[in-house]
Scaffold this active site. Structure first.
Site, short mmCIF file in Angstrom:
data_model
loop_
_atom_site.label_atom_id
_atom_site.label_comp_id
_atom_site.label_asym_id
_atom_site.label_seq_id
_atom_site.Cartn_x
_atom_site.Cartn_y
_atom_site.Cartn_z
N CYS A 49 -7.03 -9.17 -5.86
CA CYS A 49 -7.08 -8.58 -7.21
C CYS A 49 -6.64 -9.55 -8.30
CB CYS A 49 -6.21 -7.32 -7.26
SG CYS A 49 -6.77 -6.05 -6.14
N HIS A 100 -4.54 -5.59 -14.95
CA HIS A 100 -5.28 -5.21 -13.74
C HIS A 100 -5.30 -3.69 -13.66
CE1 HIS A 100 -6.83 -4.95 -9.81
NE2 HIS A 100 -5.69 -4.68 -9.20
N ASN A 150 -9.99 0.78 -9.18
CA ASN A 150 -9.56 -0.60 -8.98
C ASN A 150 -10.74 -1.41 -8.43
OD1 ASN A 150 -8.44 -3.00 -8.14
ND2 ASN A 150 -6.69 -2.08 -7.10
O1 UT7 Z 1 -4.83 -3.90 -6.51
C1 UT7 Z 1 -3.74 -4.28 -5.74
C2 UT7 Z 1 -2.53 -3.66 -6.21
N1 UT7 Z 1 -2.45 -2.31 -5.68
C3 UT7 Z 1 -1.68 -1.46 -6.29
O2 UT7 Z 1 -1.13 -1.78 -7.32
C4 UT7 Z 1 -1.42 -0.12 -5.66
C5 UT7 Z 1 0.01 0.24 -5.83
N2 UT7 Z 1 0.37 1.51 -5.27
C6 UT7 Z 1 -0.04 2.68 -5.81
O3 UT7 Z 1 -0.78 2.71 -6.76
C7 UT7 Z 1 0.55 3.96 -5.26
O4 UT7 Z 1 1.58 3.65 -4.35
C8 UT7 Z 1 -0.50 4.87 -4.57
C9 UT7 Z 1 -1.41 5.48 -5.60
C10 UT7 Z 1 -1.30 4.07 -3.56
C11 UT7 Z 1 0.21 6.01 -3.83
O5 UT7 Z 1 1.01 6.75 -4.73
P1 UT7 Z 1 2.52 7.12 -4.34
O6 UT7 Z 1 3.06 7.91 -5.43
O7 UT7 Z 1 3.20 5.83 -4.00
O8 UT7 Z 1 2.31 8.05 -3.08
P2 UT7 Z 1 2.75 7.84 -1.57
O9 UT7 Z 1 1.98 6.76 -0.92
O10 UT7 Z 1 4.25 7.75 -1.49
O11 UT7 Z 1 2.32 9.22 -0.98
C12 UT7 Z 1 2.93 10.45 -1.42
C13 UT7 Z 1 2.27 11.58 -0.67
C14 UT7 Z 1 2.27 11.37 0.83
O12 UT7 Z 1 2.47 12.63 1.44
P3 UT7 Z 1 3.90 13.03 2.04
O13 UT7 Z 1 4.21 11.99 3.06
O14 UT7 Z 1 4.84 12.99 0.87
O15 UT7 Z 1 3.67 14.40 2.59
C15 UT7 Z 1 0.88 10.91 1.11
O16 UT7 Z 1 0.45 11.21 2.42
O17 UT7 Z 1 0.90 11.70 -1.06
C16 UT7 Z 1 0.08 11.69 0.10
N3 UT7 Z 1 -1.19 11.06 -0.24
C17 UT7 Z 1 -2.23 11.75 -0.72
N4 UT7 Z 1 -2.40 13.05 -0.99
C18 UT7 Z 1 -3.58 13.43 -1.48
C19 UT7 Z 1 -1.52 9.75 -0.15
N5 UT7 Z 1 -2.80 9.59 -0.56
C20 UT7 Z 1 -3.25 10.81 -0.92
C21 UT7 Z 1 -4.46 11.27 -1.43
N6 UT7 Z 1 -4.59 12.58 -1.69
N7 UT7 Z 1 -5.51 10.45 -1.68
#
Ligand code: UT7
Length: 324
Positions: free
Chosen positions: A114, A251, A281
């Site tokens: 990225c 980004h 993204n």
């Molecule tokens: O381009 C390279 C750079 N990349 C980035 O900058 C990405 C950086 N990270 C992020 O943007 C975020 O961490 C994400 C958007 C990927 C995830 O958001 P988050 O607030 O960190 O959520 P999480 O991974 O901690 O997940 C929270 C909950 C989990 O459920 P439990 O364990 O709390 O029950 C996940 O399983 O959300 C769940 N979850 C989803 N639910 C519905 C994860 N993905 C999804 C989804 N739909 N697509």
């Protein structure tokens, strides 16, 4: 005599097919509400079958050349940033070169995921500054959806396809010339963080292209701290403060990361270019696509100061300050 790389044109291309969050929610266990709340993304573009990274890059580059009033024969360097090349080799840049009708110059790919466009910008700017190139295309192009695991809701909702191209031209002189163009670029990487964001395949390991693996929360944490520090570095290097920035062109990974950078710089939303809602993204294409969108609609005006930043797999991260 100062030599600067002036941005003289830009172009963008997005595949025709749009995939909404609602469509994704029919295929996997997710909701439009979750995706919008956690990322700001509402839709992404997806390349058609047979539509390759070089096709996207070619369309973006043609538009950039037309807008710049530059002919392909004047280009002596193509730096194409991608994680999703057409083939393992040769470089996708050489396919774009051939399609543009260029028979001279040098063309190669850069892999910084990225952060690829910022790396490409730095490389082309340095080629221009030392006199090894006069007119360069810097391209970020991806068919990133091809390396997604469509059963992994933690990654497949986040990415899209697209391409953006910037034409850089050497300008030398004094007075106003020295103030416009790429002012500085700042690149970093830390290979120890490999496991946070990578693809579980490759020609030397599995012989397959593999799929994206990401520890989202950790990448988020690194993004906020590393982007903050590289932004500070770029401003300090130019003896500038955040209030001098006319446009933040970040980004486009997550609206929450973008907002956090804007808050840190005390920039109002009107000074932040955000395309994440529509493009998702697009990896190396995200910064040039955002930049082109804001130039095209007249928001970015000549003489304004642009702050570009990105972070991606590696980890890699970087920033660039450009006086448009
Ligand atoms: O381009 C390279 C750079 N990349 C980035 O900058 C990405 C950086 N990270 C992020 O943007 C975020 O961490 C994400 C958007 C990927 C995830 O958001 P988050 O607030 O960190 O959520 P999480 O991974 O901690 O997940 C929270 C909950 C989990 O459920 P439990 O364990 O709390 O029950 C996940 O399983 O959300 C769940 N979850 C989803 N639910 C519905 C994860 N993905 C999804 C989804 N739909 N697509």
């Amino acid at each position: 005599m100062v030599v600067r790389s002036r941005v003289v044109g830009c172009g963008g291309y997005l595949p025709a097919r749009v995939m909404s969050n609602a469509e994704l929610a029919q295929r996997i266990d997710t909701t439009d509400e979750w995706i919008v709340q956690r990322t700001g993304i509402r839709q992404r573009h997806v390349a058609a079958e047979g539509e390759l990274t070089s096709d996207l890059a070619y369309h973006a580059s043609r538009q950039a050349l037309e807008r710049a009033g530059v002919s392909a024969s004047e280009i002596d360097l193509i730096v194409l940033a991608t994680t999703t090349p057409d083939e393992t080799f040769p470089a996708t840049a050489t396919r774009v070169q051939a399609r543009l009708g260029m028979t001279g110059g040098a063309a190669f790919d850069v892999q910084a995921v990225c952060t690829g466009f910022i790396y490409g910008l730095a490389i082309a700017d340095n080629f221009i500054k030392v006199g090894q190139a006069k007119t360069a295309l810097v391209i970020g192009a991806e068919t990133f959806t091809r390396i997604l695991d469509w059963n992994d809701r933690g990654t497949c909702v986040l990415f899209g396809d697209g391409a953006g191209t910037v034409v850089l031209r050497a300008e030398s002189g004094q007075g106003t010339v020295k103030d416009r163009g790429v002012l500085s670029t700042h690149l970093h990487s830390d290979g120890r963080e490999h496991d946070l964001l990578y693809v579980d395949g490759g020609p030397s390991s599995t012989g397959t292209a593999g799929h994206v693996k990401m520890v989202g929360k950790e990448v988020f944490r690194h993004a906020v701290s590393k982007l903050s520090s590289v932004i500070d570095e770029s401003l300090e290097k130019n003896a500038l403060t955040a209030d001098a920035v006319d446009w933040l062109i970040p980004h486009q990974a997550n609206k929450r990361i973008i907002d956090s950078m804007a808050n840190r710089l005390k920039l109002p939303p009107e000074k932040v270019v955000s395309t994440v809602e529509r493009h998702a993204n697009t990896s190396a294409a995200s910064v040039p696509l955002a930049m082109c969108a804001a130039i095209e609609d007249g928001r970015i005006r000549p003489g304004q100061l642009l702050l570009l930043e990105a972070i991606g797999g590696g980890l890699t991260w970087g920033a660039g300050l450009v006086r448009y």
